[in-house]
Design an enzyme around this catalytic site. Structure first.
Site, PDB file in Angstrom:
ATOM      1  N   ASP A  80      -5.705   0.001   8.201  1.00 12.78           N
ATOM      2  CA  ASP A  80      -5.552  -0.067   6.744  1.00 12.78           C
ATOM      3  C   ASP A  80      -6.255  -1.282   6.124  1.00 12.78           C
ATOM      4  OD1 ASP A  80      -4.063   2.256   6.671  1.00 12.78           O
ATOM      5  OD2 ASP A  80      -2.113   1.253   6.615  1.00 12.78           O
ATOM      6  N   LYS A 107       0.858  -1.192   0.000  1.00 12.88           N
ATOM      7  CA  LYS A 107       0.000   0.000   0.000  1.00 12.88           C
ATOM      8  C   LYS A 107       0.888   1.232   0.000  1.00 12.88           C
ATOM      9  CE  LYS A 107      -0.065   2.091   3.435  1.00 12.88           C
ATOM     10  NZ  LYS A 107       0.045   2.881   4.692  1.00 12.88           N
TER      11      LYS A 107
HETATM   12  O1  C5P Z   1      -4.733   0.481  13.307  1.00 13.36           O
HETATM   13  P1  C5P Z   1      -3.265   0.306  13.320  1.00 13.36           P
HETATM   14  O2  C5P Z   1      -2.817  -0.888  14.102  1.00 13.36           O
HETATM   15  O3  C5P Z   1      -2.648   0.387  11.995  1.00 13.36           O
HETATM   16  O4  C5P Z   1      -2.729   1.577  14.114  1.00 13.36           O
HETATM   17  C1  C5P Z   1      -1.527   1.605  14.815  1.00 13.36           C
HETATM   18  C2  C5P Z   1      -1.508   2.852  15.683  1.00 13.36           C
HETATM   19  O5  C5P Z   1      -1.410   4.012  14.855  1.00 13.36           O
HETATM   20  C3  C5P Z   1      -2.748   3.082  16.530  1.00 13.36           C
HETATM   21  O6  C5P Z   1      -2.643   2.435  17.754  1.00 13.36           O
HETATM   22  C4  C5P Z   1      -2.784   4.573  16.677  1.00 13.36           C
HETATM   23  O7  C5P Z   1      -1.896   4.965  17.703  1.00 13.36           O
HETATM   24  C5  C5P Z   1      -2.194   5.082  15.380  1.00 13.36           C
HETATM   25  N1  C5P Z   1      -3.229   5.466  14.403  1.00 13.36           N
HETATM   26  C6  C5P Z   1      -3.865   6.706  14.545  1.00 13.36           C
HETATM   27  N2  C5P Z   1      -4.821   7.068  13.644  1.00 13.36           N
HETATM   28  C7  C5P Z   1      -5.145   6.277  12.606  1.00 13.36           C
HETATM   29  C8  C5P Z   1      -4.496   5.034  12.432  1.00 13.36           C
HETATM   30  C9  C5P Z   1      -3.536   4.654  13.359  1.00 13.36           C
HETATM   31  O8  C5P Z   1      -3.589   7.463  15.477  1.00 13.36           O
HETATM   32  N3  C5P Z   1      -6.073   6.680  11.724  1.00 13.36           N
END
Ligand code: C5P
Length: 297
Positions: free
Chosen positions: A143, A16
């Site tokens: 994602d 991605k």
């Molecule tokens: O959802 P994912 O595991 O990819 O996200 C990892 C971290 O990135 C989350 O715990 C959060 O701290 C941050 N994040 C965020 N806003 C988003 C996606 C992720 O703050 N839209």
């Protein structure tokens, strides 16, 4: 995606790439609202699922040794969540061929989880109406909804709002990673409160130069915090900009992978050969076209 005679289903977990990423707001729960344009490379991890006595995961490929607990968990968690949702026992062997660098801003665990959900939905013959894969995927990683589509799309909310962009032309990209893992959470943690506005295109660009000129007035808000954590990113961006034919260089997601856009794949491949000599991982790829047939391994 393909179902073989031996009942093995394979699916790609495509890289991605965030062509731009504007952070709009920080929610009370700490997650950030985004406006981002996602495209996917023709370069991918591969997931294979096959019937077995119990659920297991085997990891192979060039980045297998780098896989942290979070990444293999995202694959097994996706399998367990789907099995629970449709109330079956997950008697399946999953093989993940890890071709993409990990914790790299390329979707990583989310792309693998999305590919597992697609492959298992086919292997277990789950009807699309039986389970909402997007909702299920959101519980694994922000994602995942976009990776389930794996086609050019705008992404809003914290990752759950997907708007496909049919007609965006395919174009050559060079992906470059310094070999340093960056956790998304820690990059968001360093992000200040310098928010941006949403910046979707009013029309779909029909040429690479139109696309590049639209991207030049947009940016990746995570670039600055990511460079604070990994100065190698600034070096890579500089090196990409120096290569012949590079039209735009930028960080993808929370990094540390950077991408360059090129007018043709030959220039992208030449630049890849040059940047590999500096000890970086570099891969030239075309983006996957919108409206292509579903996975076709
Ligand atoms: O959802 P994912 O595991 O990819 O996200 C990892 C971290 O990135 C989350 O715990 C959060 O701290 C941050 N994040 C965020 N806003 C988003 C996606 C992720 O703050 N839209």
């Amino acid at each position: 995606m393909s179902v073989r005679a031996d009942d093995t289903v394979r699916a790609y977990a495509r890289a991605k790439i965030n062509l731009y990423l504007h952070v709009l707001n920080r929610r009370e729960d700490g997650y950030h609202e985004l406006d981002s344009l996602f495209v996917f490379g023709d370069f991918a991890d591969v997931i294979a699922v096959t019937p077995a006595r119990s659920l297991s995961l085997e990891i192979q490929g060039p980045f297998a040794g780098k896989l942290g607990a979070q990444e293999d968990n995202s694959v097994l968690r996706a399998a367990r969540l789907l099995a629970d949702a449709v109330q079956i026992r997950p008697q399946t062997k999953i093989t993940l061929t890890k071709n993409l660098p990990v914790a790299a801003g390329l979707g990583g665990g989310s792309a693998d989880a999305a590919a597992v959900l697609r492959a298992l939905a086919a292997l277990w013959r789950i009807s699309p109406s039986a389970v909402d894969l997007t909702l299920l995927g959101m519980g694994i990683g922000s994602d995942v909804p976009a990776c389930l589509l794996s086609e050019p799309c705008y992404v809003g909310g914290i990752g759950e709002q997907i708007e496909p962009i049919p007609g965006l032309p395919a174009f050559p990209l060079l992906l470059v990673n310094p070999g340093i893992e960056l956790a998304t959470r820690s990059v968001f943690g360093t992000f200040g409160r310098e928010f941006s506005e949403a910046a979707r295109f009013s029309e779909v660009p029909s040429t690479i130069s139109e696309l590049v000129s639209l991207l030049q007035t947009r940016h990746n808000d995570l670039e600055r915090p990511a460079i604070k954590k990994c100065s190698g990113i600034a070096e890579i961006l500089h090196a990409l900009n120096e290569t012949e034919g590079c039209l735009l260089a930028r960080l993808s997601g929370s990094g540390a992978t950077c991408f360059g856009i090129y007018g043709n794949i030959v220039e992208a491949k030449q630049a890849a050969a040059l940047l590999k000599k500096r000890g970086w991982w570099a891969e030239a790829t075309m983006t996957a076209k919108a409206e292509r047939p579903w996975e076709d391994l």
